[in-house]
Motif scaffolding. Structure first.
Motif, PDB file in Angstrom:
ATOM      1  N   PRO A 114       0.830  -1.213   0.000  1.00  0.00           N
ATOM      2  CA  PRO A 114       0.000   0.000   0.000  1.00  0.00           C
ATOM      3  C   PRO A 114       0.863   1.261   0.000  1.00  0.00           C
ATOM      4  O   PRO A 114       1.874   1.352   0.705  1.00  0.00           O
ATOM      5  CB  PRO A 114      -0.795  -0.112   1.301  1.00  0.00           C
ATOM      6  N   THR A 115       0.442   2.235  -0.812  1.00  0.00           N
ATOM      7  CA  THR A 115       1.092   3.542  -0.804  1.00  0.00           C
ATOM      8  C   THR A 115       0.681   4.316   0.440  1.00  0.00           C
ATOM      9  O   THR A 115       1.499   5.025   1.035  1.00  0.00           O
ATOM     10  CB  THR A 115       0.700   4.336  -2.069  1.00  0.00           C
ATOM     11  N   LEU A 116      -0.586   4.161   0.831  1.00  0.00           N
ATOM     12  CA  LEU A 116      -1.153   4.871   1.975  1.00  0.00           C
ATOM     13  C   LEU A 116      -2.146   3.968   2.678  1.00  0.00           C
ATOM     14  O   LEU A 116      -2.750   3.089   2.044  1.00  0.00           O
ATOM     15  CB  LEU A 116      -1.906   6.134   1.529  1.00  0.00           C
ATOM     16  N   THR A 117      -2.354   4.205   3.950  1.00  0.00           N
ATOM     17  CA  THR A 117      -3.461   3.617   4.696  1.00  0.00           C
ATOM     18  C   THR A 117      -4.164   4.758   5.422  1.00  0.00           C
ATOM     19  O   THR A 117      -3.523   5.485   6.187  1.00  0.00           O
ATOM     20  CB  THR A 117      -2.977   2.546   5.683  1.00  0.00           C
ATOM     21  N   LEU A 118      -5.471   4.905   5.162  1.00  0.00           N
ATOM     22  CA  LEU A 118      -6.209   6.043   5.711  1.00  0.00           C
ATOM     23  C   LEU A 118      -7.542   5.594   6.286  1.00  0.00           C
ATOM     24  O   LEU A 118      -8.225   4.742   5.702  1.00  0.00           O
ATOM     25  CB  LEU A 118      -6.493   7.081   4.618  1.00  0.00           C
ATOM     26  N   SER A 119      -7.913   6.155   7.415  1.00  0.00           N
ATOM     27  CA  SER A 119      -9.260   5.993   7.951  1.00  0.00           C
ATOM     28  C   SER A 119     -10.039   7.280   7.688  1.00  0.00           C
ATOM     29  O   SER A 119      -9.470   8.297   7.266  1.00  0.00           O
ATOM     30  CB  SER A 119      -9.207   5.681   9.455  1.00  0.00           C
ATOM     31  N   TYR A 120     -11.329   7.229   7.944  1.00  0.00           N
ATOM     32  CA  TYR A 120     -12.183   8.375   7.653  1.00  0.00           C
ATOM     33  C   TYR A 120     -11.665   9.633   8.346  1.00  0.00           C
ATOM     34  O   TYR A 120     -11.301   9.606   9.514  1.00  0.00           O
ATOM     35  CB  TYR A 120     -13.617   8.061   8.094  1.00  0.00           C
ATOM     36  N   ARG A 121     -11.612  10.730   7.577  1.00  0.00           N
ATOM     37  CA  ARG A 121     -11.174  12.057   7.995  1.00  0.00           C
ATOM     38  C   ARG A 121      -9.654  12.195   8.049  1.00  0.00           C
ATOM     39  O   ARG A 121      -9.140  13.278   8.309  1.00  0.00           O
ATOM     40  CB  ARG A 121     -11.776  12.472   9.346  1.00  0.00           C
ATOM     41  N   GLN A 122      -8.925  11.134   7.804  1.00  0.00           N
ATOM     42  CA  GLN A 122      -7.475  11.244   7.744  1.00  0.00           C
ATOM     43  C   GLN A 122      -7.037  11.712   6.367  1.00  0.00           C
ATOM     44  O   GLN A 122      -7.692  11.427   5.364  1.00  0.00           O
ATOM     45  CB  GLN A 122      -6.801   9.909   8.050  1.00  0.00           C
ATOM     46  N   PHE A 123      -5.927  12.426   6.319  1.00  0.00           N
ATOM     47  CA  PHE A 123      -5.342  12.820   5.045  1.00  0.00           C
ATOM     48  C   PHE A 123      -3.845  12.573   5.090  1.00  0.00           C
ATOM     49  O   PHE A 123      -3.218  12.553   6.160  1.00  0.00           O
ATOM     50  CB  PHE A 123      -5.656  14.278   4.701  1.00  0.00           C
ATOM     51  N   SER A 124      -3.275  12.390   3.924  1.00  0.00           N
ATOM     52  CA  SER A 124      -1.860  12.064   3.816  1.00  0.00           C
ATOM     53  C   SER A 124      -1.027  13.333   3.735  1.00  0.00           C
ATOM     54  O   SER A 124      -1.544  14.448   3.579  1.00  0.00           O
ATOM     55  CB  SER A 124      -1.625  11.232   2.547  1.00  0.00           C
ATOM     56  N   ASP A 125       0.280  13.159   3.824  1.00  0.00           N
ATOM     57  CA  ASP A 125       1.190  14.203   3.392  1.00  0.00           C
ATOM     58  C   ASP A 125       1.092  14.307   1.865  1.00  0.00           C
ATOM     59  O   ASP A 125       0.508  13.438   1.204  1.00  0.00           O
ATOM     60  CB  ASP A 125       2.627  13.864   3.786  1.00  0.00           C
ATOM     61  N   GLN A 126       1.689  15.347   1.328  1.00  0.00           N
ATOM     62  CA  GLN A 126       1.732  15.452  -0.123  1.00  0.00           C
ATOM     63  C   GLN A 126       2.811  14.530  -0.677  1.00  0.00           C
ATOM     64  O   GLN A 126       3.933  14.473  -0.143  1.00  0.00           O
ATOM     65  CB  GLN A 126       1.982  16.894  -0.550  1.00  0.00           C
ATOM     66  N   LEU A 127       2.465  13.801  -1.725  1.00  0.00           N
ATOM     67  CA  LEU A 127       3.377  12.846  -2.342  1.00  0.00           C
ATOM     68  C   LEU A 127       3.851  13.412  -3.673  1.00  0.00           C
ATOM     69  O   LEU A 127       3.035  13.785  -4.518  1.00  0.00           O
ATOM     70  CB  LEU A 127       2.669  11.508  -2.589  1.00  0.00           C
ATOM     71  N   SER A 128       5.157  13.488  -3.886  1.00  0.00           N
ATOM     72  CA  SER A 128       5.724  13.926  -5.158  1.00  0.00           C
ATOM     73  C   SER A 128       6.234  12.696  -5.910  1.00  0.00           C
ATOM     74  O   SER A 128       7.050  11.922  -5.381  1.00  0.00           O
ATOM     75  CB  SER A 128       6.867  14.914  -4.927  1.00  0.00           C
ATOM     76  N   VAL A 129       5.731  12.522  -7.132  1.00  0.00           N
ATOM     77  CA  VAL A 129       6.111  11.379  -7.957  1.00  0.00           C
ATOM     78  C   VAL A 129       6.362  11.875  -9.379  1.00  0.00           C
ATOM     79  O   VAL A 129       5.833  12.914  -9.784  1.00  0.00           O
ATOM     80  CB  VAL A 129       5.013  10.289  -7.963  1.00  0.00           C
ATOM     81  N   PRO A 130       7.176  11.155 -10.151  1.00  0.00           N
ATOM     82  CA  PRO A 130       7.425  11.588 -11.531  1.00  0.00           C
ATOM     83  C   PRO A 130       6.128  11.638 -12.342  1.00  0.00           C
ATOM     84  O   PRO A 130       5.231  10.821 -12.148  1.00  0.00           O
ATOM     85  CB  PRO A 130       8.383  10.512 -12.067  1.00  0.00           C
ATOM     86  N   ALA A 131       6.023  12.625 -13.231  1.00  0.00           N
ATOM     87  CA  ALA A 131       4.859  12.709 -14.114  1.00  0.00           C
ATOM     88  C   ALA A 131       4.763  11.451 -14.966  1.00  0.00           C
ATOM     89  O   ALA A 131       5.771  10.817 -15.305  1.00  0.00           O
ATOM     90  CB  ALA A 131       4.970  13.941 -15.004  1.00  0.00           C
ATOM     91  N   GLY A 132       3.541  11.050 -15.295  1.00  0.00           N
ATOM     92  CA  GLY A 132       3.336   9.852 -16.105  1.00  0.00           C
ATOM     93  C   GLY A 132       1.958   9.276 -15.883  1.00  0.00           C
ATOM     94  O   GLY A 132       1.062   9.936 -15.354  1.00  0.00           O
ATOM     95  N   ASP A 133       1.768   8.018 -16.291  1.00  0.00           N
ATOM     96  CA  ASP A 133       0.498   7.326 -16.145  1.00  0.00           C
ATOM     97  C   ASP A 133       0.492   6.539 -14.840  1.00  0.00           C
ATOM     98  O   ASP A 133       1.458   5.815 -14.531  1.00  0.00           O
ATOM     99  CB  ASP A 133       0.263   6.374 -17.310  1.00  0.00           C
ATOM    100  N   TYR A 134      -0.610   6.666 -14.103  1.00  0.00           N
ATOM    101  CA  TYR A 134      -0.750   5.968 -12.825  1.00  0.00           C
ATOM    102  C   TYR A 134      -2.116   5.282 -12.749  1.00  0.00           C
ATOM    103  O   TYR A 134      -3.023   5.570 -13.546  1.00  0.00           O
ATOM    104  CB  TYR A 134      -0.578   6.945 -11.651  1.00  0.00           C
ATOM    105  N   ARG A 135      -2.223   4.405 -11.769  1.00  0.00           N
ATOM    106  CA  ARG A 135      -3.482   3.714 -11.498  1.00  0.00           C
ATOM    107  C   ARG A 135      -3.715   3.748  -9.992  1.00  0.00           C
ATOM    108  O   ARG A 135      -2.803   3.425  -9.218  1.00  0.00           O
ATOM    109  CB  ARG A 135      -3.393   2.269 -11.995  1.00  0.00           C
ATOM    110  N   ILE A 136      -4.909   4.163  -9.594  1.00  0.00           N
ATOM    111  CA  ILE A 136      -5.253   4.297  -8.181  1.00  0.00           C
ATOM    112  C   ILE A 136      -6.261   3.210  -7.830  1.00  0.00           C
ATOM    113  O   ILE A 136      -7.344   3.135  -8.427  1.00  0.00           O
ATOM    114  CB  ILE A 136      -5.837   5.687  -7.884  1.00  0.00           C
TER     115      ILE A 136
END
Length: 452
Positions: free
Chosen positions: A164-186
């Motif tokens: 997992p890139t992140l694990t979040l529960s309701y109302r939680q938010f992540s830090d900002q993630l910087s990744v190379p530009a390109g195609d991604y899948r969430i």
């Protein structure tokens, strides 16, 4: 009214949380940025004023105001709810101190009906996205969804072997993630599992993209299996990212009084999508692929199609009705035709939502009255000059008892009704004005949802 105002007061009270990222380094040393994101699935539209100046007007679910640059100072903020009676009562007046070179994202989360709606404010430092990179911050904003694992991967990566890139529960938010530009899948799965409940498919992210992505409740058409959509807010607005399997919802309605039962066929399929649909009846909503559907209508006992390959364009995530209207009688001017229209089916707790169709070939142009009592003698029409084949959708009414009356245009002689309805907030009411089963009078309605 007092009850709704109290609910909205609680709903829209701001709580500041924070740390993280940016809108792109656009603030001067004396400016801050503020945006509002509407992710409260059953909440009404809102207007927001800062020091008596309009900051946001009519913000609806799934929308973002985009960042507004404001002087760094203390602000008196007023939140006004848009109610169906055209009033916009102020439900909150508070002071907030916005700091220079900081960005504030105010996200409406939760439910009006459950009295859990609130505003979560994410504060970030103002800085530019590095060249060749994209920046993403994620928020879990769907109260009915438990803690989740979020996978942000290359489109072809196997989620079963990914961490997992992140694990979040309701109302939680992540830090900002910087990744190379390109195609991604969430992809999103319940924590500790690989059971994917949301899959974006391929999402292209260009260099410089800076998004705050909120997983919000899925109240859209075309997909009943994915519990969320992604509201992707940029600095200028927002777009909704659907699960890649999302299509559209389509409902067929038989509105030809002198016609027998019909079949409805999509894209020349050998099997009807809807079989033996009789007058004054409708099919359930059918989930179909987005894009153009070619609709054919036939009578099972006849070899000639009534309507053949009528193109109906359908957008992803939306609801549509396809109503067969007209008359078999060759002596009148009403040929049989297909009337497709988009329907607004988002349920809003502070209003009843009404959709109406004029489908009577005998009625002529009409006026529609929605009044407190059956007396329309001094009332003005709610809908004037409502013509054959005309549709309206998403009309909000205040909860409570009201009377619907339909008259010939310019007349006070009631042709349909009066019909007393107890309109409830958070519910849908739909009707098609129709002829009697054999055609002509007495006129009536084919009711949908709460009018069925």
């Amino acid at each position: 009214m007092k009850q709704w105002l109290m609910i909205l007061y609680v709903i829209l009270g701001f709580s500041l949380y924070g740390c993280g990222g940016s809108s792109g380094g656009g603030n001067s040393h004396t400016q801050a940025s503020l945006r509002v994101i509407h992710a409260g699935a059953d909440a009404p539209k809102v207007n927001i004023l800062a020091n008596q100046s309009a900051l946001v007007d009519g913000l609806d679910y799934g929308e973002s105001s985009g960042f507004k640059q404001v002087a760094s100072q203390n602000y008196n903020v007023k939140v006004n709810a848009q109610l169906p009676d055209q009033t916009t009562p102020t439900v909150l007046t508070e002071d907030y101190d916005l700091k220079a070179e900081r960005n504030y994202s105010a996200i409406a989360l939760g439910s009006v009906a459950d009295n859990t709606l609130e505003v979560l404010v994410v504060e970030n430092a103002d800085s530019a996205v590095a060249s060749g990179y994209v920046r993403i911050q994620a928020v879990h904003g769907s109260p009915a969804v438990p803690t989740v694992d979020v996978y942000v991967t290359a489109p072809g990566d196997d989620v079963n072997t990914a961490s997992p890139t992140l694990t979040l529960s309701y109302r939680q938010f992540s830090d900002q993630l910087s990744v190379p530009a390109g195609d991604y899948r969430i992809r999103i799965a319940p924590e500790g599992t690989k059971t994917v409940v949301f899959d974006s498919g391929t999402v292209p992210l260009a260099s410089g993209t800076d998004l705050l992505v909120t997983a919000a409740p899925n109240v859209y058409g075309g997909n009943t299996t994915s519990p969320v959509v992604l509201v992707a807010a940029s600095g200028s607005g927002a777009s909704v990212i659907f699960d890649q399997t999302t299509g559209a919802d389509l409902r067929a309605v038989h509105g030809v009084a002198d016609a027998p039962a019909v079949n409805v066929v999509l894209n020349n399929s050998a099997t009807p999508a809807v079989a033996d649909l009789t007058y004054l009846n409708e099919s359930p909503f059918l989930q179909v692929p987005a894009g153009t559907q070619d609709v054919t209508v036939n009578v099972p006992s006849l070899t000639t199609d009534v309507l053949k390959d009528v193109p109906v364009p359908l957008e992803q995530g939306k609801f549509y009705n396809a109503i067969v209207l007209g008359s078999v009688d060759a002596s009148d001017a009403f040929d049989i035709e297909l009337l497709p229209f988009e329907e607004d089916r988002r349920k809003v707790a502070t209003e009843a939502k009404v959709s109406l169709v004029h489908g009577s070939v005998s009625a002529g142009t009409v006026d529609v009255y929605i009044t407190p009592t059956a007396d329309i003698s001094s009332a003005s029409p709610t809908i004037s000059n409502f013509a054959y084949k005309q549709t309206i959708t998403g009309v909000g009414l205040m909860p409570g008892e009201a009377v619907i009356s339909v008259t010939p245009a310019g007349s006070k002689t009631v042709a349909i009704g009066p019909l007393t309805v107890n309109f409830e907030g958070g519910k849908l009411y739909g009707a098609v004005a129709q002829d009697a089963a054999s055609g002509g009078a007495p006129l009536g309605v084919n009711g949908f949802d709460e009018l069925n």
